[in-house]
Design a protein around this motif. Structure first.
Motif: not given
Length: 154
Positions: A92-93, A96, A100, A146, A150-151, A154
């Protein structure tokens, strides 16, 4: 004891499809830049910025090293796709960060296409290189995918 259906609905959905689409979007983005002379804009821009700000950390690239590096990055990111489908929290990181970077990259390409230049000494015909093969709508796809990745992460 909770049913299997309630357990499935309680856990967040995997982000495999958004991750895969983001990786494929990145592949298309790199192919577009490689085929349209992106480094002819990027390298002079970095050199001009370094002329004003000696600490500027971005490197200049030879075509071969730049392309090989991006192909390797694409392959590594694509190889992580099964982890995204398994909903691996450790990914997950990176999701993101990747999303980004792609969001900022898409916005940058769009902005510089509107301006027709990156710095005063580096001007180009519109659309900017990296947008010739795939029109700006492809970068809007980068932006959309993107945000979706990212969503989903979460």
């Amino acid at each position: 004891m909770p049913s299997e259906a309630s357990q499935a609905s309680a856990s967040p959905a995997n982000f495999g499809l958004p991750w895969l689409l983001l990786c494929l979007s990145f592949c298309a983005h790199v192919a577009d830049e490689a085929l349209t002379g992106f480094l002819n804009v990027y390298n002079p821009t970095v050199s001009a910025i370094r002329g004003r700000l000696s600490w500027f950390p971005m490197p200049t690239f030879a075509y071969r090293q730049w392309l090989i590096g991006l192909i390797i990055a694409n392959l590594i990111l694509l190889a992580l796709t099964p982890l995204a489908f398994r909903n691996t929290r450790a990914l997950r990181p990176l999701a993101y960060f990747f999303a980004g970077v792609m969001l900022l990259n898409g916005m940058g390409h769009t902005l510089f296409t509107v301006l027709g230049r990156t710095v005063a000494s580096v001007q180009f015909p519109r659309p900017a290189s990296g947008l010739l093969l795939f029109p700006p709508s492809a970068h809007y796809f980068d932006l959309f995918v993107s945000a979706a990745c990212a969503r989903a992460a979460l």
